[in-house]
Design a protein around this motif. Structure first.
Motif, short mmCIF file in Angstrom:
data_model
loop_
_atom_site.label_atom_id
_atom_site.label_comp_id
_atom_site.label_asym_id
_atom_site.label_seq_id
_atom_site.Cartn_x
_atom_site.Cartn_y
_atom_site.Cartn_z
N TRP A 309 106.42 61.17 26.83
CA TRP A 309 106.47 60.32 25.64
C TRP A 309 107.81 59.59 25.55
O TRP A 309 108.82 60.06 26.06
N TRP A 310 107.77 58.43 24.90
CA TRP A 310 108.98 57.66 24.66
C TRP A 310 108.89 57.03 23.29
O TRP A 310 107.89 56.41 22.94
N GLU A 317 105.13 55.79 22.55
CA GLU A 317 104.32 55.62 23.75
C GLU A 317 104.07 56.98 24.39
O GLU A 317 105.01 57.74 24.63
N ILE A 318 102.81 57.28 24.67
CA ILE A 318 102.43 58.55 25.29
C ILE A 318 101.70 58.26 26.59
O ILE A 318 100.73 57.50 26.62
N LYS A 319 102.16 58.90 27.66
CA LYS A 319 101.49 58.78 28.95
C LYS A 319 100.92 60.15 29.29
O LYS A 319 101.65 61.06 29.69
N PRO A 320 99.62 60.36 29.15
CA PRO A 320 99.03 61.68 29.41
C PRO A 320 98.78 61.91 30.90
O PRO A 320 98.53 60.97 31.65
N ILE A 348 98.56 55.77 23.12
CA ILE A 348 98.30 56.67 24.24
C ILE A 348 97.73 55.85 25.39
O ILE A 348 96.69 55.19 25.25
N SER A 349 98.40 55.87 26.55
CA SER A 349 97.95 55.09 27.71
C SER A 349 96.63 55.62 28.22
O SER A 349 96.28 56.79 28.03
N ALA A 350 95.91 54.76 28.92
CA ALA A 350 94.66 55.18 29.54
C ALA A 350 94.97 56.15 30.66
O ALA A 350 95.98 56.03 31.34
#
Length: 350
Positions: A309-310, A317-320, A348-350
């Motif tokens: 996360w940022w 922004e979340i990158k799972p 949340i990114s794809a």
């Protein structure tokens, strides 16, 4: 006795106050963790918020202004916050690591400089006053005009026990890094005895069970196996057969203990505390989280890293790394409220 990865995970989270938010005070938590990573100014605030049931930004700011907590170069030669009385014994232990890092970065640039003279001159410039790194650098450059000024300023930081006084380290504050002699700021002398065993015991209380390599990774020191071997510690092995050590009376946490969603900041203690980080994240995720000198913020789901996360001015922004449960958004909303951005968008990114 062989310990499973989940037992190591849950025990580490428990000792790190991440299974449930603790009722203890911020100074007690900082002592529990030995030192809190402060490479990024706001990171310690997020780290303590994730661990304590009642924590505000002012709680840590007040400790820094009150000289109960100090910020300076410690573990691995990087910026940490620690209780002032812990700094007095921990900083001398770290001198070898700091000297090694200085030599690697600036040894060639300062090849003709008498380091004892540099340390003495820097001490004289700082006695009774605070100078920023550029100010100290420029004063040292008057003596060594032929030497790269950057090398002089950083060398002084490695050779002398210095702390960075507020407003440095205060939430949202930037600017040039101030240098103050640690003993003057704290009002007490550094310990004359370098008790590495005390450091190891404090590490195990906060991060154990762990291997000798884990302790070395966390501290930046070397050749600790022989020290660990002679200490009266309890011994385990992990699933890969590695030797692990722990305090004799320390309890293990059941592997089925529930682990809530947690957001950990840049360079969090837990992420940087082990040579073998599989108790916390998969190797393929480690390559994404730890990139060069940067350790990115992470999200823990069921105790393991499940994304990064940022926080930006426009939102979170979340990158799972895998599908995330709904609890992630709930915890994210609470974190945004703590950060003073309650209306920020969560993406949340794809």
């Amino acid at each position: 006795m062989k310990l499973t990865r989940r037992t190591l995970n849950r025990t580490a989270l428990d000792r790190q106050l991440l299974l449930r938010r603790a009722e203890m005070s911020p100074i007690e938590a900082i002592r529990r963790l030995v030192a809190v990573q402060g490479q990024e100014i706001n990171a310690p605030y997020f780290g303590l918020w994730s661990r304590l049931s009642s924590f505000t930004q002012d709680d840590l700011s007040d400790l820094l202004y009150g000289r109960h907590v100090v910020r300076g170069s410690l573990l691995r030669g990087t910026q940490h916050l620690t209780a002032a009385d812990d700094y007095l014994w921990l900083r001398p232990i770290m001198q070898a690591c700091l000297a090694r890092s200085r030599q690697a970065a600036f040894g060639r640039a300062t090849g003709g400089v008498d380091l004892d003279e540099l340390a003495a001159l820097a001490h004289a410039h700082l006695k009774g006053r605070t100078l920023t790194r550029p100010q100290l650098r420029d004063r040292l450059a008057e003596r060594w005009p032929e030497v790269e000024p950057l090398a002089l300023g950083w060398s002084a930081q490695a050779l002398l026990p210095l702390v960075h006084t507020p407003p440095n380290g205060i939430w949202g504050r930037g600017g040039a890094t101030p240098f103050t002699l640690a003993e003057e700021w704290i009002g007490a002398p550094l310990s004359a005895e370098f008790d590495v065993e005390t450091m190891i015991e404090r590490y195990l209380a906060a991060f154990g069970p762990a291997s000798a390599k884990d302790i070395q990774m966390w501290s930046g020191l070397t050749r600790l196996r022989e020290v660990v071997e002679r200490m009266p510690l309890r011994r385990y092995t992990d699933e890969e057969g590695r030797d692990l050590y722990d305090l004799p009376g320390a309890e293990l946490t059941p592997e089925d203990a529930p682990a809530p969603v947690r957001f950990l900041p840049y360079f969090d203690n837990l992420v940087l505390a082990y040579d073998d980080r599989t108790r916390l994240m998969a190797d393929e995720h480690r390559k994404l989280v730890c990139v060069g000198a940067i350790t990115n913020p992470v999200i823990l789901v069921d105790g393991f890293v499940a994304g990064m996360w940022w926080l930006t001015r426009t939102g979170l922004e979340i990158k799972p790394f895998r599908e995330l449960p709904s609890e992630v958004r709930s915890e994210a909303s609470r974190m945004l409220a703590f950060a003073g951005q309650p209306d920020a968008e969560i993406r949340i990114s794809a």
